[in-house]
Design a protein around this motif. Structure first.
Motif, PDB file in Angstrom:
ATOM      1  N   LEU A 507       0.811  -1.217   0.000  1.00  0.00           N
ATOM      2  CA  LEU A 507       0.000   0.000   0.000  1.00  0.00           C
ATOM      3  C   LEU A 507       0.844   1.266   0.000  1.00  0.00           C
ATOM      4  CD1 LEU A 507      -2.931  -0.949   2.413  1.00  0.00           C
ATOM      5  CD2 LEU A 507      -2.848  -1.028  -0.081  1.00  0.00           C
ATOM      6  N   SER A 512      -2.153   8.457  -4.602  1.00  0.00           N
ATOM      7  CA  SER A 512      -3.476   9.087  -4.497  1.00  0.00           C
ATOM      8  C   SER A 512      -3.681  10.236  -5.475  1.00  0.00           C
ATOM      9  CB  SER A 512      -3.683   9.596  -3.067  1.00  0.00           C
ATOM     10  OG  SER A 512      -2.694  10.563  -2.726  1.00  0.00           O
ATOM     11  N   LYS A 709      -7.003  -1.756   0.022  1.00  0.00           N
ATOM     12  CA  LYS A 709      -7.250  -0.760   1.067  1.00  0.00           C
ATOM     13  C   LYS A 709      -8.717  -0.783   1.497  1.00  0.00           C
ATOM     14  CE  LYS A 709      -6.621   4.211   1.955  1.00  0.00           C
ATOM     15  NZ  LYS A 709      -6.174   5.495   1.345  1.00  0.00           N
ATOM     16  N   CYS A 710      -9.622  -0.906   0.535  1.00  0.00           N
ATOM     17  CA  CYS A 710     -11.049  -0.962   0.849  1.00  0.00           C
ATOM     18  C   CYS A 710     -11.395  -2.240   1.611  1.00  0.00           C
ATOM     19  CB  CYS A 710     -11.869  -0.881  -0.435  1.00  0.00           C
ATOM     20  SG  CYS A 710     -11.795   0.725  -1.261  1.00  0.00           S
ATOM     21  N   VAL A 760     -11.449   6.082   2.714  1.00  0.00           N
ATOM     22  CA  VAL A 760     -10.470   5.431   1.829  1.00  0.00           C
ATOM     23  C   VAL A 760      -9.891   6.372   0.773  1.00  0.00           C
ATOM     24  CG1 VAL A 760     -11.370   3.089   2.146  1.00  0.00           C
ATOM     25  CG2 VAL A 760     -12.374   4.566   0.391  1.00  0.00           C
TER      26      VAL A 760
END
Length: 895
Positions: A507, A512, A709-710, A760
């Motif tokens: 991750l 992003s 991540k979700c 998220v």
């Protein structure tokens, strides 16, 4: 066992296994989790291991750490250090977590701490000093939070081993060399001198040199080295190498191996299960001798000496061999050397037995590979099952893993065919009798793995399976070497090979920047689409709460960005170069399979608006097929191929996204299930085009971690969703423009998911608020859309009004009642053609006319025709007249 820990363990054992406690030494007659019989027992004073008393039919055993892992996770919370005992947490971990008598190792360790700046988490540790000033510390507070990293090394120890601070006595005759420190301590507390290499590839040349000097100074013979590395490919490979190295440097060297079984155990786990007695140690040394045997013949003779079998299959250097002894020749050979057969392993020495075996035995190669049954996997619903094999080769090519059916394992010829088809160059030359013995040996008590036929979230197991990653309760695990996931007692895999997800588990590499580009390119539509997509990742959980999850419809002119948006969403899930499938080009069976392949993932239908397809197979698709998917019910049922009457009806576990140029033309029931987003090219400029290009260019490694991540945020997301959804549902219900409950519920669900994006993603609150406001507008638009007639019906009435208004006489309305309209569809089609007006195809029109809203449908019946009556008035006597009654579709006039 610590008194506090024992109290907690006993409470759980009596609750979960219904033990009888009338014996002060043992808890008895508990229900075995494996066989279900009341034969489970354990010690009442130290209930570390539970065992089933049905030794022949079950004999399974369960360690407390596997049954109640929560009792063995946060040691510094449960046992806080004090000024009097700064090592309290470490003491508890070694005593209760590892089963050691800490009074014997009190000064061997200290309690330390470790902080990970990347994850921003810390843990207490058990710290050991290593040679050269190095150290090793084991994490003891929920180590799974650190991923693969369960311990930390400081400094270098290459060429050295860890040994007890008290040293190794120079009169020691045998030293065991293990991988881990806890393995070494386990052997030491079982009465065996042991050291730790720390890693399987660390040959302790420097420590061995020091040992030599110490023994030579005392004028003592060098001890025997027993390399006892962990079970597995790496451990076995280095065991062979290290035994050879040690022998070349003047040591006597042997090996020991932990037993292979359904559960892989290291030396500490064997110690905690009380399986390091002299009898057990003899068995482990025997397994080690098989590992380091120099030839197939040597290995076969070791097995024969141990088991006394006259013939058996065995593995050597990834080849399958068969050993057979001619017992009559063996008896004659022993007799010729002056020994009776009964004395062959008594008075006769090894050399005599070796000569007799050489005379009477044979070793034959059955295959230049080694097929090994790993586990049994089954699909219980369809009654399909397979055995999963690994075929290893003596050359450098990778092992091949594939399935064999029961029939293919029952015949030498069928097995040979299957082996040659899955493993290039592998030829089996054995007989069916030999194959039977091989399978009997390999398949007895074989490991079982549960199989699911989809990719994504398994509601029954509470876990996500995402390619070669799985997530359960926030814990991520990779696919193991045998191609399944292990979560405690749960062994599971997906049997689906159609949907491939390539998810980056790191991750830290998740970039992003895509969030800003998404908003720049698509504004609120992008956030709403993302919210729907993220909600899809929790569809099963949401349906448990709300029973339903809506469909999403993305429509718009070509070039408005629909494909770019959907393809990027798939990249967030680790599925590159994917958009969707065309239902019009698919058969009903193919569509049903596509709908069943995923769980908590969308099924995207593209270009489904070509209703004028000439091919009947293409025209067979109807949007109403999807109605049951809204509730997660099966889209299609099929019979199971067996002698019974079972059917297979897999539920729909995913969500529906529709992407096309024109709006969906379907029944009101389908339209109510849809959240409708229309895209266009208004507002497209250089900035939005650049943002879209950036989305297309982002490497999948930088975005695919989003689905992981979700999945890891499942609990937080569902908690927030349950808080927000009723609030938005009530807000929409109070809107005077909204009357249909299904529309209110659908849009409230996605509004709640917009709020969940804050967990998220990094969208601003104003961006999220704008998206929620847009959803309210979309809900109102959907309400208006379902209140209007179907476009075909609207077209029909437009033509009707045109024809009726063209003349003062009735043209297509046969009704004499001023409040009704009666239309014969075939007659109207003739009249429309005469005046060059186009009607929809009658078969399609009939599907929608009964649901007409502007003019309420009454019935299909025969009426006295006003049109024919007017016509007949002008007909001359003797000429053909039209019938006075006509069968019509009857509607009420609108007011």
């Amino acid at each position: 066992m610590n008194a506090k820990l024992r109290e907690e363990v006993v409470t759980r054992l009596l609750r979960d296994f219904d033990f009888k406690t009338n014996n002060k030494d043992f808890f008895q007659q508990g229900r075995c989790p494996t066989c279900g019989k009341k034969e489970l027992y354990t010690s009442a004073t130290s209930p570390w291991v539970l065992r089933c008393g049905r030794l022949n039919k079950c004999g399974d055993e369960f360690h407390i750490k596997d049954l109640y892992p929560e009792l063995f996770e946060s040691w510094s919370d449960r046992y806080k250090p004090t000024p009097q005992n700064k090592n309290a947490s470490a003491d508890a971990y070694l005593r209760d977590g590892r089963g050691f008598d800490i009074s014997k190792i009190k000064n061997w360790y200290t309690q330390g701490s470790y902080y990970c700046p990347e994850r921003k988490i810390g843990t207490a540790t058990v710290k050991f000093q290593l040679p050269n000033g190095a150290s090793w510390e084991r994490f003891i507070d929920k180590p799974q939070r650190f991923g693969k990293m369960k311990a930390n090394f400081v400094g270098t120890f290459k060429g050295y081993w860890w040994q007890p601070p008290s040293g190794i006595p120079t009169d020691t005759k045998e030293i065991w060399l293990t991988e881990g420190i806890f393995d070494a301590i386990s052997l030491i507390q079982s009465g065996i001198t042991a050291v730790s290499l720390m890693t399987c590839n660390n040959y302790p040349a420097a420590s061995l040199d020091e040992l030599k000097r110490a023994y030579f100074e005392k004028n003592r013979p060098l001890p025997c080295l027993v390399f006892a590395l962990d079970d597995g490919k790496a451990g076995e490979s280095f065991t062979r190498k290290f035994v050879n190295y040690a022998r070349k440097s003047g040591f006597t060297a042997n090996a020991a191996q932990p037993p292979k079984g359904k559960v892989k155990l290291d030396w500490n786990e064997l110690f905690q299960r009380e399986r390091l007695s002299d009898k057990h140690i003899t068995e482990y040394l025997y397994l080690g001798s098989l590992l380091i045997a120099k030839s197939a013949t040597e290995k076969a003779k070791l097995i024969h000496k141990k088991t006394q079998q006259k013939e058996f299959p065995f593995r050597f250097e990834n080849r399958l061999y068969w050993f057979k002894i001619d017992f009559d020749r063996y008896v004659r050979a022993m007799s010729n050397m002056g020994f009776d057969t009964e004395d062959s392993y008594g008075e006769a020495n090894d050399e005599v037995i070796e000569d007799a075996l050489k005379e009477s035995s044979s070793v034959v190669e059955l295959a230049a590979c080694y097929p090994e049954a790993l586990y049994y996997q089954a699909h219980e619903v369809t009654d399909e099952s397979w055995y999963y094999f690994r075929v290893s080769f003596p050359h450098d090519n990778e092992a091949i893993k594939n399935t064999f059916s029961g029939g293919q394992l029952s015949s030498a010829s069928e097995f040979k065919k299957r082996l040659m088809s899955v493993a290039p160059g592998a030829v089996f030359t054995g007989s069916s009798g030999q194959l039977d013995k091989i399978m009997k040996q390999q398949l007895y008590d074989i490991k079982r793995v549960q199989g699911i036929d989809f990719v994504g979230y398994s509601k029954e197991h509470g876990m996500y399976i995402l390619g070669d990653l799985a997530v359960k309760d926030g814990v991520t695990k990779r696919l193991n070497d045998e191609d399944f996931f292990e979560f405690g007692k749960l062994n599971i895999k997906t049997l689906n090979k159609s949907v491939a997800l390539n998810v980056n588990p790191d991750l830290k590499e998740l970039n992003s920047e895509w969030e800003e580009n998404l908003y720049t390119a698509f504004k609120e539509n992008g956030i709403i689409s993302l919210a729907f997509w993220v909600g899809s990742l929790y569809a099963e959980q949401i349906r448990v709460i709300d029973k339903t999850y809506p469909f999403l419809e993305l429509i718009g002119e070509p070039g408005s960005g629909k494909s770019t948006l959907i393809e990027f969403m798939w990249r967030l899930c680790g599925r590159p170069e994917e958009e969707g499938f065309d239902p019009v080009k698919s058969t009903a069976a193919a569509r049903a399979r596509r709908l069943s392949q995923v769980a908590n993932l969308p099924v995207v239908l593209i270009e489904g608006d070509r209703g004028d397809a000439k091919d009947m197979k293409q025209r067979s698709f109807d949007w109403d097929e999807l109605k049951t998917a809204y509730n997660g019910r099966s889209p299609r049922s099929r019979g199971v191929k067996n002698a019974g009457n079972e059917t297979y009806e897999p539920p729909f576990r995913g969500t529906i996204i529709i992407s096309q140029n024109a709006e969906v033309q379907a029944s009101q029931a389908v339209l109510e299930r849809i959240i409708h987003i229309k895209t266009d090219r208004k507002g497209h400029n250089a900035e939005t085009r650049q943002a879209a290009r950036e989305l297309e260019r982002m490497p999948i490694e930088q975005v695919s971690g989003f689905i992981l991540k979700c999945a890891m945020a499942e609990k937080q997301v569902m908690k927030l969703y349950q808080q927000k959804m009723p609030i938005y549902e009530a807000e929409l219900a109070n809107n005077d423009d909204l009357k249909t409950h299904r529309i209110i519920k659908n849009h409230a669900q996605i509004m709640a998911m917009v709020d969940c994006l804050s967990l998220v993603t990094n969208f601003t609150q104003s961006q999220l608020d704008n998206a929620k406001q847009t959803l309210i507008e979309l809900a109102i638009q959907r309400q208006l859309a379902i209140s209007a007639d179907h476009p075909m019906v609207q077209q029909f009435w437009d033509v009707f009004d045109y024809l009726e208004e063209k003349f003062e006489r009735p043209v297509v309305n046969h009704s004499k009642d001023e409040g009704l309209i009666a239309v014969n569809l075939n007659h109207m089609e003739e009249e429309a053609g005469e005046f060059r007006q186009k009607l929809p195809p009658l078969p399609e029109l009939k599907k929608h006319l009964k649901s007409c809203k502007s003019r309420k449908f009454v019935d299909i019946k025969t009426v006295r025709s006003a049109v024919n009556e007017h016509f007949n008035k002008g007909v001359q006597p003797g000429c053909l007249r039209k019938p006075s009654s006509v069968k019509c579709w009857v509607f009420e006039k609108e007011f």
